[in-house]
Design a protein around this motif. Sequence first.
Motif, PDB file in Angstrom:
ATOM      1  N   PRO B 124       0.832  -1.214   0.000  1.00  0.00           N
ATOM      2  CA  PRO B 124       0.000   0.000   0.000  1.00  0.00           C
ATOM      3  C   PRO B 124       0.864   1.261   0.000  1.00  0.00           C
ATOM      4  O   PRO B 124       1.849   1.333   0.727  1.00  0.00           O
ATOM      5  N   ALA B 125       0.489   2.213  -0.838  1.00  0.00           N
ATOM      6  CA  ALA B 125       1.266   3.446  -0.972  1.00  0.00           C
ATOM      7  C   ALA B 125       0.480   4.621  -0.396  1.00  0.00           C
ATOM      8  O   ALA B 125      -0.752   4.609  -0.412  1.00  0.00           O
ATOM      9  N   HIS B 126       1.207   5.633   0.071  1.00  0.00           N
ATOM     10  CA  HIS B 126       0.531   6.780   0.683  1.00  0.00           C
ATOM     11  C   HIS B 126      -0.341   7.506  -0.338  1.00  0.00           C
ATOM     12  O   HIS B 126      -1.308   8.162   0.018  1.00  0.00           O
ATOM     13  N   ALA B 132      -6.674   3.869  -7.393  1.00  0.00           N
ATOM     14  CA  ALA B 132      -7.688   3.045  -6.727  1.00  0.00           C
ATOM     15  C   ALA B 132      -8.885   2.815  -7.652  1.00  0.00           C
ATOM     16  O   ALA B 132      -9.210   3.649  -8.488  1.00  0.00           O
ATOM     17  N   LEU B 133      -9.513   1.663  -7.454  1.00  0.00           N
ATOM     18  CA  LEU B 133     -10.746   1.343  -8.171  1.00  0.00           C
ATOM     19  C   LEU B 133     -11.890   2.072  -7.475  1.00  0.00           C
ATOM     20  O   LEU B 133     -12.246   1.755  -6.348  1.00  0.00           O
ATOM     21  N   ILE B 198      -5.815   4.678 -13.554  1.00  0.00           N
ATOM     22  CA  ILE B 198      -5.201   6.008 -13.469  1.00  0.00           C
ATOM     23  C   ILE B 198      -5.938   6.978 -14.389  1.00  0.00           C
ATOM     24  O   ILE B 198      -6.301   8.091 -13.996  1.00  0.00           O
ATOM     25  N   LEU B 199      -6.208   6.542 -15.606  1.00  0.00           N
ATOM     26  CA  LEU B 199      -6.916   7.427 -16.547  1.00  0.00           C
ATOM     27  C   LEU B 199      -8.375   7.608 -16.170  1.00  0.00           C
ATOM     28  O   LEU B 199      -8.909   8.721 -16.258  1.00  0.00           O
ATOM     29  N   ASP B 200      -9.054   6.528 -15.729  1.00  0.00           N
ATOM     30  CA  ASP B 200     -10.449   6.678 -15.276  1.00  0.00           C
ATOM     31  C   ASP B 200     -10.536   7.769 -14.205  1.00  0.00           C
ATOM     32  O   ASP B 200     -11.429   8.626 -14.248  1.00  0.00           O
ATOM     33  N   ASN B 201      -9.613   7.720 -13.250  1.00  0.00           N
ATOM     34  CA  ASN B 201      -9.660   8.690 -12.147  1.00  0.00           C
ATOM     35  C   ASN B 201      -9.300  10.096 -12.606  1.00  0.00           C
ATOM     36  O   ASN B 201      -9.940  11.075 -12.210  1.00  0.00           O
ATOM     37  N   LEU B 202      -8.275  10.228 -13.437  1.00  0.00           N
ATOM     38  CA  LEU B 202      -7.902  11.558 -13.948  1.00  0.00           C
ATOM     39  C   LEU B 202      -9.019  12.167 -14.783  1.00  0.00           C
ATOM     40  O   LEU B 202      -9.319  13.364 -14.687  1.00  0.00           O
ATOM     41  N   ILE B 203      -9.639  11.338 -15.610  1.00  0.00           N
ATOM     42  CA  ILE B 203     -10.720  11.835 -16.472  1.00  0.00           C
ATOM     43  C   ILE B 203     -11.927  12.240 -15.615  1.00  0.00           C
ATOM     44  O   ILE B 203     -12.561  13.269 -15.860  1.00  0.00           O
ATOM     45  N   ALA B 204     -12.226  11.452 -14.580  1.00  0.00           N
ATOM     46  CA  ALA B 204     -13.350  11.776 -13.690  1.00  0.00           C
ATOM     47  C   ALA B 204     -13.129  13.125 -13.015  1.00  0.00           C
ATOM     48  O   ALA B 204     -14.082  13.867 -12.765  1.00  0.00           O
TER      49      ALA B 204
END
Lengths: 382, 382
Positions: B124-126, B132-133, B198-204
């Motif tokens: 796990p990273a800070h 994350a999903l 990573i892209l799903d989260n950035l796009i969101a």
Amino acid sequence: MCFKYLITFFALTSTSFTALYAQEANTFKPSATTQSGKRFPQVNAKGQVKASISAPSATKVQLDIGGVQYDLTKDDKGVWTGESAPQDEGFHYYQLNIDGAAVPDPGSKYFYGAGRWGSGIEIPAHDQDFYALKDVPHGLVSENIYFSKITGTARRCFVYTPPGYTENDKTRYPVLYLQHGSFEDETGWSSQGKANLILDNLIAEQKAKPMIIVMDNGYASSRAESSANSTAAFEDVLTKELIPMIDAKFRTIANRQHRAIAGLSMGANQTMRIMMNHLDTFSSIGGFSGTPNYPSGDDINPATFLNGSFSNGPALNKQLHVLFLSKGTKEGNPFPASIGAFKKMLDGQGIKYVYYESPETAHEWQTWRRSLREYAQLIFKK
Amino acid sequence: MCFKYLITFFALTSTSFTALYAQEANTFKPSATTQSGKRFPQVNAKGQVKASISAPSATKVQLDIGGVQYDLTKDDKGVWTGESAPQDEGFHYYQLNIDGAAVPDPGSKYFYGAGRWGSGIEIPAHDQDFYALKDVPHGLVSENIYFSKITGTARRCFVYTPPGYTENDKTRYPVLYLQHGSFEDETGWSSQGKANLILDNLIAEQKAKPMIIVMDNGYASSRAESSANSTAAFEDVLTKELIPMIDAKFRTIANRQHRAIAGLSMGANQTMRIMMNHLDTFSSIGGFSGTPNYPSGDDINPATFLNGSFSNGPALNKQLHVLFLSKGTKEGNPFPASIGAFKKMLDGQGIKYVYYESPETAHEWQTWRRSLREYAQLIFKK
């Protein structure tokens, strides 16, 4: 941090590769499921599996396949090698036992089944051409993540879209919902099941209609329940969440005439139950190595079985486009008896169905690959 | 044939699960890369990895991670358990050694890297939130099989299409070609690389433009060559076969302004060389933990390096939308020197670039996940 592994990899692949390979070329060779660059596991024309692993300090190493353990023999370099008895054609899960530790074979690719990610081995089959990777147009298999309000979890399905789907933006397609068996998951059908290649090849030969295939995870438990009622929750996920999502995301023909369902083993049981509750949603059903009376081999009373779903044969014959059943000729208990009892009930009710037996295969993927090949040629043709 | 495994699975999951888990809940727990239903491997907040395996007859069992072996200890039931030193945040390849046999951990999921399919562990990273999903709209990752005339083989790439791609049939998207490192393959970026999430989260969060990402296999040898000239053949496959196929199959914006390229380690080296040969094809380049002068740390002469590609700084500044370089602060030789020499040459030429350092990570996936997060926010914004 990779570098240590890289050195190991080079060392392994160079060690006496040429000499050993030449010596055994006529008999054993790496399987389709052997990792690229690895020499073992190997298979021969008789269906024997040869495993080999370096374990200099071990006292006992076994190949464990099909419920049988085969002792490997150690050479003077500490490498253990040995062969299994001939295996059935097709795909099998297996493992190695090293001094009592059950581990994946580091030479194989890995598959999800039998409740774990682990080794699988492909035994060349006389009819393997139907799922071979050929230079024909290929559909795509896409990984779809979605959140289910019913289960309260993220879920995943794989979706096969046929060749041509992405190149045009108009054509709409029928959809087959295709389910795995117990202790398998949504990866099975497009990995060891070869569903995408089977359809690519059938479509290239114009033997099957181009179709979308949705492969979801058959395990589900509603967030309201403390203990899982797998089929009930999955039925809700499938009919209330998955189908609407697929119809919104993909160019489907969203009606019962263009929607089929099928499954293997547990998936056969699930999908046939779901089908009979949702005849307004699906028009065809395929039960591969499984029926909803599983595991019983007793006679079925159609007046009461599944709330009398099969009590009106003539009406069902009008509603069902395809009712398909199958099993492998080598399947053991309880499948022959339970499938037999189900067929007997259908016969008694005058309900039409197509029955297929996969020659010389057991309750394994070669049976289900062949069942899909047969079923896919029947559906969406009315 | 599955049934033996099913029994094993049940036995393993039920054995003193409750007692052990409760005892260790405050410290170690299963990793994100532990197989569902398996108790080990586990990780704790310090980044230590705890492995455990039943091997009653073994005399020596080790956890092998990061090039270091940790001895496990046997209990009176024949179960070996032990812990590693704290590991860096993020993803690491590892294995178990059982009496001299190097094998995957049967409790982990499997990943391709270090030249083999084998175990991986997620520490796990800070900052793990960025991959994350989450319950945001998700794009699809599709497996695409194609035949290459250049290599004479079937090849495979994975294609990420952003959220909304399948729901509409008009919008066209820019494309990022994203490459793996040495002894990895086309599966890396969408598995341990988490490129899709990573892209799903950035796009969101509207931090990145919706884009298509194509992840191909960087190994290729032309059928005309007996020995592989990997980058040259891959350059041909990419520019002559892959890009035309992607532009035909997907709704791309097929021009250099809307086409970027990036890679990690070997993929950085490859893609920067390819970029400089095809400035008419790509407008942005990302080199994660790699540069085309690898492995040299010597000063670069721009007049001769890559045929003088970097000799005209002002012209390049007009042509390149984004030139991005990165590495992890813990990366060892030869990366600091070779990336340093490349930056020095760019500085000398007055060529603009963005440089990112991933804190406290080595030549591993956490560096590359973060690099993609940074790079994806820069491209396609002109």
